[in-house]
Design a protein around this motif. Structure first.
Motif, PDB file in Angstrom:
ATOM      1  N   MET A 183      26.847  36.088  45.517  1.00  0.00           N
ATOM      2  CA  MET A 183      27.675  35.146  44.749  1.00  0.00           C
ATOM      3  C   MET A 183      29.051  35.075  45.393  1.00  0.00           C
ATOM      4  SD  MET A 183      28.336  37.418  41.332  1.00  0.00           S
ATOM      5  CE  MET A 183      27.100  38.690  41.157  1.00  0.00           C
ATOM      6  N   ASN A 184      29.657  33.874  45.341  1.00  0.00           N
ATOM      7  CA  ASN A 184      30.974  33.700  45.952  1.00  0.00           C
ATOM      8  C   ASN A 184      32.072  34.164  44.999  1.00  0.00           C
ATOM      9  OD1 ASN A 184      29.844  32.782  48.257  1.00  0.00           O
ATOM     10  ND2 ASN A 184      30.569  30.658  48.071  1.00  0.00           N
ATOM     11  N   VAL A 185      31.993  35.432  44.639  1.00  0.00           N
ATOM     12  CA  VAL A 185      32.979  35.976  43.714  1.00  0.00           C
ATOM     13  C   VAL A 185      33.699  37.140  44.400  1.00  0.00           C
ATOM     14  CG1 VAL A 185      33.356  37.106  41.493  1.00  0.00           C
ATOM     15  CG2 VAL A 185      31.593  35.339  41.715  1.00  0.00           C
ATOM     16  N   LEU A 186      35.023  37.047  44.431  1.00  0.00           N
ATOM     17  CA  LEU A 186      35.811  38.157  44.947  1.00  0.00           C
ATOM     18  C   LEU A 186      36.223  39.013  43.753  1.00  0.00           C
ATOM     19  CD1 LEU A 186      38.063  36.317  47.565  1.00  0.00           C
ATOM     20  CD2 LEU A 186      36.163  37.888  48.039  1.00  0.00           C
ATOM     21  N   VAL A 187      35.993  40.316  43.896  1.00  0.00           N
ATOM     22  CA  VAL A 187      36.261  41.214  42.779  1.00  0.00           C
ATOM     23  C   VAL A 187      37.348  42.195  43.204  1.00  0.00           C
ATOM     24  CG1 VAL A 187      35.224  42.791  41.128  1.00  0.00           C
ATOM     25  CG2 VAL A 187      33.806  41.051  42.237  1.00  0.00           C
ATOM     26  N   MET A 188      38.365  42.353  42.337  1.00  0.00           N
ATOM     27  CA  MET A 188      39.419  43.309  42.637  1.00  0.00           C
ATOM     28  C   MET A 188      39.348  44.469  41.630  1.00  0.00           C
ATOM     29  SD  MET A 188      42.771  41.336  43.960  1.00  0.00           S
ATOM     30  CE  MET A 188      43.271  40.664  42.402  1.00  0.00           C
ATOM     31  N   ALA A 207      35.254  28.494  52.633  1.00  0.00           N
ATOM     32  CA  ALA A 207      34.724  28.158  51.305  1.00  0.00           C
ATOM     33  C   ALA A 207      35.610  27.175  50.549  1.00  0.00           C
ATOM     34  CB  ALA A 207      34.529  29.422  50.484  1.00  0.00           C
ATOM     35  N   GLY A 208      36.868  26.995  50.997  1.00  0.00           N
ATOM     36  CA  GLY A 208      37.771  26.104  50.264  1.00  0.00           C
ATOM     37  C   GLY A 208      37.993  26.627  48.853  1.00  0.00           C
ATOM     38  N   PHE A 209      37.686  25.772  47.882  1.00  0.00           N
ATOM     39  CA  PHE A 209      37.807  26.218  46.490  1.00  0.00           C
ATOM     40  C   PHE A 209      36.499  26.816  45.981  1.00  0.00           C
ATOM     41  CE2 PHE A 209      40.937  22.569  46.386  1.00  0.00           C
ATOM     42  CZ  PHE A 209      42.036  23.401  46.442  1.00  0.00           C
ATOM     43  N   GLY A 210      35.525  26.907  46.860  1.00  0.00           N
ATOM     44  CA  GLY A 210      34.196  27.350  46.424  1.00  0.00           C
ATOM     45  C   GLY A 210      34.056  28.853  46.308  1.00  0.00           C
ATOM     46  N   TYR A 211      34.967  29.474  45.639  1.00  0.00           N
ATOM     47  CA  TYR A 211      34.881  30.914  45.387  1.00  0.00           C
ATOM     48  C   TYR A 211      35.597  31.192  44.066  1.00  0.00           C
ATOM     49  CZ  TYR A 211      39.828  31.474  46.138  1.00  0.00           C
ATOM     50  OH  TYR A 211      41.187  31.392  45.987  1.00  0.00           O
ATOM     51  N   ASP A 212      35.337  32.334  43.493  1.00  0.00           N
ATOM     52  CA  ASP A 212      36.055  32.732  42.277  1.00  0.00           C
ATOM     53  C   ASP A 212      36.620  34.121  42.473  1.00  0.00           C
ATOM     54  OD1 ASP A 212      35.499  30.454  40.420  1.00  0.00           O
ATOM     55  OD2 ASP A 212      33.433  30.991  40.952  1.00  0.00           O
ATOM     56  N   LEU A 213      37.622  34.424  41.663  1.00  0.00           N
ATOM     57  CA  LEU A 213      38.274  35.721  41.813  1.00  0.00           C
ATOM     58  C   LEU A 213      38.476  36.353  40.434  1.00  0.00           C
ATOM     59  CD1 LEU A 213      41.259  36.128  44.288  1.00  0.00           C
ATOM     60  CD2 LEU A 213      40.712  37.807  42.534  1.00  0.00           C
ATOM     61  N   CYS A 214      37.994  37.585  40.281  1.00  0.00           N
ATOM     62  CA  CYS A 214      38.267  38.263  39.012  1.00  0.00           C
ATOM     63  C   CYS A 214      38.773  39.668  39.277  1.00  0.00           C
ATOM     64  CB  CYS A 214      37.043  38.258  38.111  1.00  0.00           C
ATOM     65  SG  CYS A 214      35.773  39.403  38.605  1.00  0.00           S
TER      66      CYS A 214
END
Ligand code: GDP
Ligand code: MG
Length: 695
Positions: free
Chosen positions: A107-112, A55-62
């Motif tokens: 969605m390309n979101v990683l959730v912690m 994904a490279g930078f094509g993801y988000d992390l919250c």
């Protein structure tokens, strides 16, 4: 109510969630376990199964922060369709500590989800709370701060304590001077979600209260050097929202969550949370290594300096990416070796090498260019060097093979043209073949000369030029020899008759005739040589040497002819004929018939002595006209010729001795033999008078 959709929370009993040694359940995984160990073996495979590896930078992390049992996991599951553990209503004693990660649904979101950050309330040590806050801060773009409405304004409450930790930790992240200048722009968004909002107090009032508290905390913090005057807003952006009571107002709660979700997925939403500026700029493929090393730093209480971490990550990942690109490259160029080492010339080698190199570089560029630019550029140069280093033997090998091929085809072509072309001009043949060979070599060499290398072909071209020159010099020497031999044959043919004629008529100017014939014939031969040698590009020295040799050979073939014409029986016949002409014929050329009154004795003596006087004439080559005398240098006159004679490379040539035709003893032999023959003729003449008297 039973869970009917993926987004719905799945409830586990406290017991099963504590005891089960499961780190990965239904797509979520335990990133940091109860023993505070980073799960390095399963993270990368999970990223892969979530479809984020490339994904490279094509993801988000919250990530989420907040006291325990404030409905954090419930909110995350609702918002992102994840399935983090939710504490059951009946057993509120969850004590697990750890960090879980899951990918948002569609969605390309990683959730912690951080579990067990309730040490403060329970009077336990706040170590894990601090660590997980630091870890979340270093990786997440958005931190959801989850709190009950009734916690707002409780300055001494657990949330404020946690936020104080967050701020402290954040200042620590930017302690290095590098970070102060370059990294201070990197902000994190704190999204406050106020739960169980009754509606009495409007959001604006709640957020103002929180902001006031935060500012108070910020001022109370001791800040590192250089950041004393910094504001909280230099590091954080703030957003506030409320949610209705989930149990009492379920429909309103769901609607509010839907609205909130839109902030996470719709870039056009005015409250969109994942602004590019919050992204930590860690490419997805670098996350496993990055998060693990961040956790390591956190665990060893080292200063966590994000820019340095990013640079280290860049070095690590760029090396990995370069190695992967290189090993693929190394396999694809393997075939070249056996061909090149086998002496073959590969027509498409240049294009093939360029293609393999470009493939490797673009593989590297695609993945590595997302990392720290200085590191990426440096590692790219390293990789380019390594690629060029692996290709260079093929470049040099191809040049070597081309070189060999050009030399042999040059020689073959020249010989072929000399064989097939009538009246070829040797110099022209050599010049044109040399130009063509050098031209072909240069073109073929240029085709394997790659850009962005320090390779050159000039030396190889010059080397080939020199070697072709050496070959053509050798061929020219051979060709000159052939030509000289031909000239010598013609000379020999032309000189034979004049010598025979002159020696058959022994007169005082006999040698004058011989020598003038020699001079004119040699002149012709020399002119022929010089005319032909012009096209051979012979050097002045070569011409001089060749002409000297031609003169000597010509002289020797004159001498051979003289020897042939003065061999024992030949000279004897010549003398006898001469004697007979004088003795048996009268001055008018009429045969004599001796009468008794004739003075046979005087006539005999006169004819005999005149003939004998010819022997010294034959004995030495000596013209009456000194201008006709020939003079050639002897090998002993010239030290360099003498040396090659001593070495056996050249025949010795002593000109003076070649002037002598008969030695003294030979002169005596010849005259004795002649005398006997003359005596016999005399006796015969005497007898003829006796017999005529008897008649
Ligand atoms: P966490 O420990 O913060 O992750 O909290 P959980 O999501 O595990 O929830 C703890 C308890 O709070 C559960 O029993 C939930 O049913 C309940 N809960 C979840 N959301 C809400 C909410 O919005 N309001 C109230 N009052 N309770 C909630
Ligand atoms: Mg939870």
């Amino acid at each position: 109510a039973p869970a009917t959709q993926a987004a719905a929370p799945i409830t586990y009993s406290a017991q099963s969630s504590v005891k089960a040694p499961v780190t990965s359940v239904n797509g979520r995984m335990q990133l940091i376990n109860e023993e505070q160990k980073f799960n390095s073996s399963e993270f990368a495979p999970h990223l892969d199964s979530w479809g984020l590896a490339d994904a490279g930078f094509g993801y988000d992390l919250c990530a989420v922060l907040g006291s325990q049992s404030t409905g954090k996991s419930t909110l995350l599951n609702k918002l992102f369709g994840t399935n983090f553990d939710v504490m059951s209503e009946s057993a509120r004693q969850q004590t697990t500590k750890g960090i879980w990660m899951c990918k948002g649904l569609k969605m390309n979101v990683l959730v912690m989800d951080v579990e067990g950050t309730d040490g403060r309330e329970r009077g336990e040590d706040q170590d894990f709370e601090r660590k997980s806050a630091l870890f979340s801060m270093a990786s997440a773009e958005v931190l959801i701060v989850n709190l009950w409405e009734h916690q707002v304004g409780l300055y001494q409450g657990a949330n404020m304590g946690l936020l104080k930790t967050v701020f402290e930790v954040n200042l620590g992240l930017f302690q290095s001077s590098k970070a102060k200048t370059a990294g201070a722009k990197d902000k994190t968004l704190l999204l406050f979600v106020i739960r169980d909002h009754i509606g009495q107090t409007p959001l604006e009032n709640l957020s103002a209260t929180i902001m006031a508290d935060l500012t108070k905390i910020w001022f109370s913090l001791s800040k590192p050097e250089g950041l004393e005057d910094s504001n909280i807003t230099d590091f954080f952006d703030f957003m506030f929202t409320t949610l209705p009571h989930k149990i009492l107002q379920p429909a309103e709660f769901d609607r509010a969550v839907d609205t909130l979700r839109n902030r996470f997925v719709d870039p056009k939403d005015p409250n969109f949370v994942f602004k590019t500026e919050y992204h930590k700029r860690i490419p997805a493929d670098g996350l496993p290594h990055y998060l693990e090393s961040i956790w390591e730093q956190v665990m060893t209480n080292k200063d966590l300096d994000l820019p340095t971490q990013q640079e280290l990550l860049a070095q690590f990942r760029c090396d990995e990416i370069a190695n992967a690109a290189f090993s693929h490259f190394a396999t694809s160029i393997k075939d070249f070796r056996k061909h090149i080492e086998g002496g073959s010339i590969l027509d498409t080698l240049g294009a093939d090498m360029a293609l393999h190199r470009t493939t490797a570089l673009s593989k590297f560029d695609r993945d590595a260019s997302r990392y720290h630019q200085d590191v990426y550029k440096r590692k790219r140069l390293d990789l380019l060097d390594k690629l060029n280093g692996s290709l260079s033997p093929f470049f040099l090998g191809q040049l070597k093979n081309l070189h060999r091929h050009m030399l042999s085809s040059f020689k073959k072509n020249v010989l072929e043209r000399m064989r097939s072309e009538l009246n070829y001009d040797f110099g022209q043949v050599v010049t044109s073949e040399k130009q063509s060979a050098l031209g072909k070599f240069t073109a073929a060499a240029q085709a394997v000369l790659l850009a962005e290398t320090d390779w050159t072909i000039d030396e190889e071209v010059a080397q080939l030029d020199t070697e072709i020159q050496a070959i053509s010099d050798t061929m020219r020497v051979e060709e000159t020899k052939k030509m000289v031999a031909q000239i010598e044959r013609i000379f020999k043919k032309n000189i034979a008759e004049p010598i025979e004629m002159a020696l058959n008529k022994p007169e005082p100017d006999m040698w004058d005739k011989v020598l003038s014939a020699f001079r004119s014939t040699l002149e012709q031969a020399e002119a022929t040589y010089l005319r032909k040698a012009k096209s051979f590009n012979c050097t002045e020295e070569e011409n001089e040497a060749a002409l000297l040799a031609l003169r000597r050979k010509s002289w020797l073939s004159l001498r051979a002819k003289v020897d042939e014409q003065t061999a024992d029986s030949v000279i004897a016949a010549k003398l006898r004929n001469n004697f007979e002409d004088r003795f048996r014929y009268d001055d008018a050329g009429v045969p004599r018939v001796w009468k008794p009154e004739d003075d046979i004795d005087s006539a005999f003596r006169k004819a005999r002595d005149e003939t004998l006087s010819l022997i010294p004439l034959y004995a030495k080559i000596s013209p009456t006209d000194p201008a006709l005398a020939v003079e050639l240098p002897s090998t002993s006159d010239d030290p360099s010729h003498q040396t090659s004679v001593d070495r056996g490379e050249e025949e010795p040539f002593d000109f003076a001795s070649t002037l002598t035709v008969f030695t003294e003893t030979r002169k005596i032999d010849i005259s004795n033999r002649f005398r006997k023959e003359a005596d016999a003729l005399y006796v015969e003449a005497k007898r003829s008078t006796v017999s005529s008297i008897a008649q």
